[in-house]
Design a protein around this motif. Structure first.
Motif, PDB file in Angstrom:
ATOM      1  N   CYS A 440      -4.110  98.925 -20.171  1.00  0.00           N
ATOM      2  CA  CYS A 440      -4.009 100.133 -20.991  1.00  0.00           C
ATOM      3  C   CYS A 440      -4.131  99.834 -22.488  1.00  0.00           C
ATOM      4  CB  CYS A 440      -2.703 100.863 -20.713  1.00  0.00           C
ATOM      5  SG  CYS A 440      -1.246  99.866 -21.104  1.00  0.00           S
ATOM      6  N   ASP A 451      -9.159 103.661 -20.319  1.00  0.00           N
ATOM      7  CA  ASP A 451      -7.776 103.285 -20.032  1.00  0.00           C
ATOM      8  C   ASP A 451      -7.620 103.249 -18.522  1.00  0.00           C
ATOM      9  OD1 ASP A 451      -4.981 103.433 -19.453  1.00  0.00           O
ATOM     10  OD2 ASP A 451      -4.625 104.009 -21.524  1.00  0.00           O
ATOM     11  N   GLU A 452      -7.526 102.045 -17.973  1.00  0.00           N
ATOM     12  CA  GLU A 452      -7.480 101.878 -16.521  1.00  0.00           C
ATOM     13  C   GLU A 452      -6.265 102.570 -15.916  1.00  0.00           C
ATOM     14  OE1 GLU A 452      -8.261  98.231 -13.408  1.00  0.00           O
ATOM     15  OE2 GLU A 452      -6.926  97.867 -15.113  1.00  0.00           O
ATOM     16  N   ASP A 454      -4.645 105.252 -17.013  1.00  0.00           N
ATOM     17  CA  ASP A 454      -4.849 106.703 -16.986  1.00  0.00           C
ATOM     18  C   ASP A 454      -5.822 107.102 -15.884  1.00  0.00           C
ATOM     19  OD1 ASP A 454      -3.077 107.299 -18.970  1.00  0.00           O
ATOM     20  OD2 ASP A 454      -4.568 107.433 -20.580  1.00  0.00           O
ATOM     21  N   ARG A 455      -6.898 106.337 -15.719  1.00  0.00           N
ATOM     22  CA  ARG A 455      -7.866 106.646 -14.663  1.00  0.00           C
ATOM     23  C   ARG A 455      -7.221 106.536 -13.288  1.00  0.00           C
ATOM     24  NH1 ARG A 455     -11.658 103.331 -13.874  1.00  0.00           N
ATOM     25  NH2 ARG A 455     -11.213 101.666 -15.352  1.00  0.00           N
ATOM     26  N   TYR A 457      -3.940 106.996 -12.539  1.00  0.00           N
ATOM     27  CA  TYR A 457      -2.993 108.078 -12.308  1.00  0.00           C
ATOM     28  C   TYR A 457      -3.656 109.448 -12.223  1.00  0.00           C
ATOM     29  CZ  TYR A 457       1.107 105.092 -12.652  1.00  0.00           C
ATOM     30  OH  TYR A 457       2.076 104.140 -12.399  1.00  0.00           O
ATOM     31  N   ASP A 458      -4.871 109.567 -12.729  1.00  0.00           N
ATOM     32  CA  ASP A 458      -5.602 110.842 -12.569  1.00  0.00           C
ATOM     33  C   ASP A 458      -5.907 111.111 -11.104  1.00  0.00           C
ATOM     34  OD1 ASP A 458      -5.587 111.425 -15.243  1.00  0.00           O
ATOM     35  OD2 ASP A 458      -7.588 110.588 -15.647  1.00  0.00           O
ATOM     36  N   ASP A 459      -6.244 110.064 -10.363  1.00  0.00           N
ATOM     37  CA  ASP A 459      -6.528 110.200  -8.923  1.00  0.00           C
ATOM     38  C   ASP A 459      -6.298 108.840  -8.267  1.00  0.00           C
ATOM     39  OD1 ASP A 459      -7.443 110.696  -6.371  1.00  0.00           O
ATOM     40  OD2 ASP A 459      -9.203 111.831  -7.033  1.00  0.00           O
ATOM     41  N   TRP A 463      -9.143 105.982  -6.954  1.00  0.00           N
ATOM     42  CA  TRP A 463      -9.239 104.709  -7.682  1.00  0.00           C
ATOM     43  C   TRP A 463      -9.107 103.533  -6.722  1.00  0.00           C
ATOM     44  CZ3 TRP A 463      -6.490 100.263  -8.495  1.00  0.00           C
ATOM     45  CH2 TRP A 463      -6.850  99.471  -9.589  1.00  0.00           C
ATOM     46  N   ASP A 487       1.391 109.805  -2.894  1.00  0.00           N
ATOM     47  CA  ASP A 487       0.005 109.969  -3.340  1.00  0.00           C
ATOM     48  C   ASP A 487      -0.932 108.957  -2.716  1.00  0.00           C
ATOM     49  OD1 ASP A 487       0.674 112.095  -5.041  1.00  0.00           O
ATOM     50  OD2 ASP A 487       1.196 110.740  -6.685  1.00  0.00           O
ATOM     51  N   ARG A 512       6.087 108.936 -14.513  1.00  0.00           N
ATOM     52  CA  ARG A 512       5.505 107.913 -13.646  1.00  0.00           C
ATOM     53  C   ARG A 512       6.505 106.839 -13.248  1.00  0.00           C
ATOM     54  NH1 ARG A 512      -0.101 106.957 -17.126  1.00  0.00           N
ATOM     55  NH2 ARG A 512      -1.036 109.027 -16.730  1.00  0.00           N
TER      56      ARG A 512
END
Length: 523
Positions: A440, A451-452, A454-455, A457-459, A463, A487, A512
């Protein structure tokens, strides 16, 4: 004969003088012994107190405690470890981690570099340094105030839950605070005769090298000294310039050696955090945050005593109060705010708290008991319970080192699916285990920035499936907070992962960060 009897009974005038001198020497020796015993008592008590303090702090606070100190030191000595983006951008100095690297090197040469010693020895060193600062602080206050007030100031200082929580940690803020306390003991405060301009300025320069923001705290004090000094030019030419230059040159040489090029980290620190606003990447707060949350939390149950002590403060303490106000004011203008940033002014505040307690004649004992009890609860809870999972999980990961050394088939491969830098890393494992976490770094204007974390936690499910399209590329162990389990449950079940450990982390999960940490292992 009568005269002889008289002389034998009462002694001659010369004998009286000798007797008085002998008594004077005797009393002087007794006073010296009492003083030395008093010093020894304070030293022993402070050392024992801070060592107990060190052992009773078993929780994590902020990532910098490991990633800007121990992790760097581990890499310096053992040639493996992770360096964050700050070290690649040259905004961190190697002087601070070099101290711990020196301890690591000694252990390595003696073949005593066990993971437990690597974790605890730096903490013990911080505790001893904090104890030394406590002793100097006590005798400083004793010179400034009467015996009664100095005792209550020291009591308030040792009671502080935030000092207990921070002072033994391997944080630059902790060392900055310790150096500030030491420098204050040599600073020419009104009423303090035992001061040394060169000693306090050297310690201030060292604090600035450890953490450049130390200059914020010391700016009003330096200006006060300059205004009070009669020989201003001499102060500049014989103290300010030589000592500042000496410490800056030494730290620059250290950084040049480890960076492999000339790097002025103090300038880079200012450029990235203030001019480019990179610090905002880690969160921003409203201007009043330190007044409404930051300072009340840091000073804790001492707050009423501090406010009362400010009203009682004598003229000679006005500069200390001005320094506290100035520091909070300056930090209030910076968007990124943290509790630890204002920690260096906490010892200043204790002088006002102790003054308040000393004046509460009728209520003193009740107030002292309430202060001790409330701070004790906070200190023990935050030191032993709150956010301890981040350290406990590394003990589980460390056990994989034996598997790694003995395995001939598949090597352990650990993936931390957590907010980046949630746990320590190789400094708490001490074996070249294959590990990785979600990156990050801030946006420094580089092409293709992403930002790895963020990517992810978006999905999370997407990922994972795209990052590990084949089962052969899967990690053997996953570490994540319990809030993520639902998730990614489809991924866990579909690839044969089972939970092998659940570790308590906190009673107050947020976003998180969950209340527990799970370890999943691939069957």
């Amino acid at each position: 004969m009568e005269n002889i009897r008289s002389r034998l009974k009462f002694g001659s005038k010369g004998d009286d003088v000798k007797l008085r001198k002998r008594k004077s020497r005797l009393y002087s020796k007794e006073d010296k012994d009492i003083f030395n015993n008093g010093v020894l008592g304070v030293v022993v008590f402070s050392v024992v107190f801070r060592l107990i303090n060190c052992l009773l702090v078993q929780t994590s606070f902020v990532p910098d405690e490991y990633w800007q100190s121990l992790e760097v030191s581990h890499r310096m000595v053992f040639n493996y470890g992770y360096l964050t983006w700050e070290w690649k951008a040259g905004i961190r100095g190697f002087t601070f981690p070099l101290f711990f690297a020196f301890l690591y090197k000694i252990l390595h040469l003696l073949n005593y570099d066990s993971v437990h010693l690597l974790i605890w020895l730096p903490r013990i060193a911080q505790a001893l340094l904090a104890a030394f600062a406590d002793v100097k602080f006590f005798f400083l206050v004793q010179r400034l105030e009467n015996r009664d007030v100095s005792r209550w100031v020291f009591f308030c200082h040792l009671c502080s839950w935030f000092s207990w929580f921070c002072c033994t940690r391997t944080l630059t803020n902790s060392t900055e605070t310790t150096l500030t306390s030491l420098a204050l003991s040599y600073f020419p405060l009104s009423g303090s005769k035992a001061y040394s301009s060169k000693k306090y300025l050297f310690l201030v320069a060292l604090a600035v090298i450890v953490r450049p923001t130390a200059l914020i705290v010391w700016f009003p004090l330096l200006m006060h000294h300059f205004c009070q000094e009669e020989q201003k030019l001499r102060l500049i030419t014989h103290c300010y310039i030589p000592l500042g230059t000496l410490v800056l040159v030494i730290s620059s040489l250290i950084d040049c050696f480890f960076y492999g090029k000339w790097t002025l980290v103090q300038f880079n620190f200012l450029k990235f955090n203030v001019l480019h606003g990179v610090a905002d990447f880690y969160g921003s707060h409203p201007w009043h945050w330190y007044l409404t949350q930051g300072f009340p939390v840091v000073i804790g149950p001492h707050l009423p005593l501090f406010l009362h002590g400010c009203m009682l403060a004598s003229r000679k303490h006005k500069i200390l109060l001005a320094t506290v106000v100035w520091t909070i004011l300056v930090y209030s203008f910076l968007p990124h705010k943290e509790f630890r940033f204002i920690y260096p002014v906490l010892p200043f505040c204790m002088i006002f708290c102790g003054t308040s307690l000393a004046h509460l004649k009728a209520w003193r004992r009740s107030a002292a008991v309430a202060l001790l009890a409330s701070n004790l609860v906070l200190a023990l809870y935050t030191g032993l319970i709150h956010q301890r999972g981040a350290l406990d999980v590394m003990s589980h990961v460390q056990m994989l080192c034996d598997v790694s050394r003995n395995s001939t088939v598949s090597q352990p491969d650990v993936l931390f699916l957590m907010p980046c830098h949630s746990t320590p890393f190789y400094s708490h494992v001490h074996c070249p285990l294959k590990m990785r976490f979600l990156e990050c770094p801030p946006d420094l204007g580089e092409e293709g920035y992403a930002d790895e974390a963020d990517r992810f936690y978006d999905d999370p499910l997407f990922w994972l499936r795209t990052s590990f399209p084949y089962k052969s590329s899967l990690p053997t162990h996953l570490v994540f907070f319990n809030v993520l389990e639902k998730d990614i449950s489809a991924f866990l079940q579909g690839n044969g992962f089972r939970r092998t450990a659940e570790i308590f982390h906190t009673h107050v999960p947020e976003g998180r960060v969950g209340g527990s940490i799970f370890i999943y292992e691939k069957l």
